[in-house]
Design a protein around this motif. Structure first.
Motif, PDB file in Angstrom:
ATOM      1  N   PRO A 289      -4.170   8.794  -5.361  1.00 34.06           N
ATOM      2  CA  PRO A 289      -2.613   8.101  -4.979  1.00 34.06           C
ATOM      3  C   PRO A 289      -1.441   9.111  -4.828  1.00 34.06           C
ATOM      4  O   PRO A 289      -0.411   8.966  -3.917  1.00 34.06           O
ATOM      5  CB  PRO A 289      -2.362   7.443  -6.076  1.00 34.06           C
ATOM      6  N   ARG A 290      -1.451  10.307  -5.477  1.00 34.05           N
ATOM      7  CA  ARG A 290      -0.393  11.312  -5.166  1.00 34.05           C
ATOM      8  C   ARG A 290      -0.548  11.926  -3.972  1.00 34.05           C
ATOM      9  O   ARG A 290       0.960  12.314  -3.351  1.00 34.05           O
ATOM     10  CB  ARG A 290      -0.358  12.447  -6.338  1.00 34.05           C
ATOM     11  N   MET A 291      -1.413  12.208  -3.429  1.00 32.80           N
ATOM     12  CA  MET A 291      -1.551  12.614  -2.002  1.00 32.80           C
ATOM     13  C   MET A 291      -1.118  11.747  -0.983  1.00 32.80           C
ATOM     14  O   MET A 291      -0.089  12.166  -0.171  1.00 32.80           O
ATOM     15  CB  MET A 291      -2.753  12.998  -1.742  1.00 32.80           C
ATOM     16  N   ARG A 292      -1.471  10.294  -1.256  1.00 31.40           N
ATOM     17  CA  ARG A 292      -0.815   9.506  -0.082  1.00 31.40           C
ATOM     18  C   ARG A 292       0.646   9.275  -0.345  1.00 31.40           C
ATOM     19  O   ARG A 292       1.381   9.047   0.415  1.00 31.40           O
ATOM     20  CB  ARG A 292      -1.620   8.029  -0.422  1.00 31.40           C
ATOM     21  N   ARG A 293       0.982   9.161  -1.534  1.00 35.52           N
ATOM     22  CA  ARG A 293       2.566   9.203  -1.966  1.00 35.52           C
ATOM     23  C   ARG A 293       3.272  10.258  -1.380  1.00 35.52           C
ATOM     24  O   ARG A 293       4.315  10.176  -0.566  1.00 35.52           O
ATOM     25  CB  ARG A 293       2.710   9.241  -3.509  1.00 35.52           C
ATOM     26  N   GLU A 294       2.694  11.547  -1.431  1.00 34.16           N
ATOM     27  CA  GLU A 294       3.409  12.688  -0.710  1.00 34.16           C
ATOM     28  C   GLU A 294       3.496  12.653   0.774  1.00 34.16           C
ATOM     29  O   GLU A 294       4.435  12.973   1.311  1.00 34.16           O
ATOM     30  CB  GLU A 294       2.764  14.055  -1.387  1.00 34.16           C
ATOM     31  N   ILE A 295       2.317  12.372   1.323  1.00 33.70           N
ATOM     32  CA  ILE A 295       2.371  12.376   2.848  1.00 33.70           C
ATOM     33  C   ILE A 295       3.253  11.207   3.374  1.00 33.70           C
ATOM     34  O   ILE A 295       3.972  11.181   4.460  1.00 33.70           O
ATOM     35  CB  ILE A 295       1.146  12.263   3.505  1.00 33.70           C
ATOM     36  N   LEU A 296       3.378   9.917   2.765  1.00 36.30           N
ATOM     37  CA  LEU A 296       4.255   9.302   3.040  1.00 36.30           C
ATOM     38  C   LEU A 296       5.730   9.320   2.993  1.00 36.30           C
ATOM     39  O   LEU A 296       6.543   8.888   3.607  1.00 36.30           O
ATOM     40  CB  LEU A 296       4.158   7.642   2.084  1.00 36.30           C
TER      41      LEU A 296
END
Length: 77
Positions: free
Chosen positions: A40-47
């Motif tokens: 989730p933190r990876m998806r949050r960061e790229i968004l």
């Protein structure tokens, strides 16, 4: 995580699915892969990078996947 590394990883996924003849299917597959295998933190960061203005070198298919599937990619709070 380093944003440049996330973009590189997302572009590798996008490059793999770019071989798909139907761009809609490629976009769906990219989003599905990000949802299944990225934390989730990876998806949050790229968004957040996309929201900050600019694509940061992301492939067009990756940008489309993020924009069109944002709701399913955003981690549940």
């Amino acid at each position: 995580m380093d944003g440049k590394k996330l973009v590189k990883m997302a572009n590798q996924i996008g490059g793999f699915f770019a071989a798909e003849p139907d761009p809609k299917v490629a976009v769906e597959n990219i989003a599905s892969h990000l949802k299944r295998f990225w934390e989730p933190r990876m998806r949050r960061e790229i968004l957040a990078m996309l929201d900050a203005g600019g694509e940061h070198g992301m492939l067009p298919l990756v940008v489309q996947a993020l924009q069109q599937n944002r709701q399913s990619l955003e981690p549940v709070a």
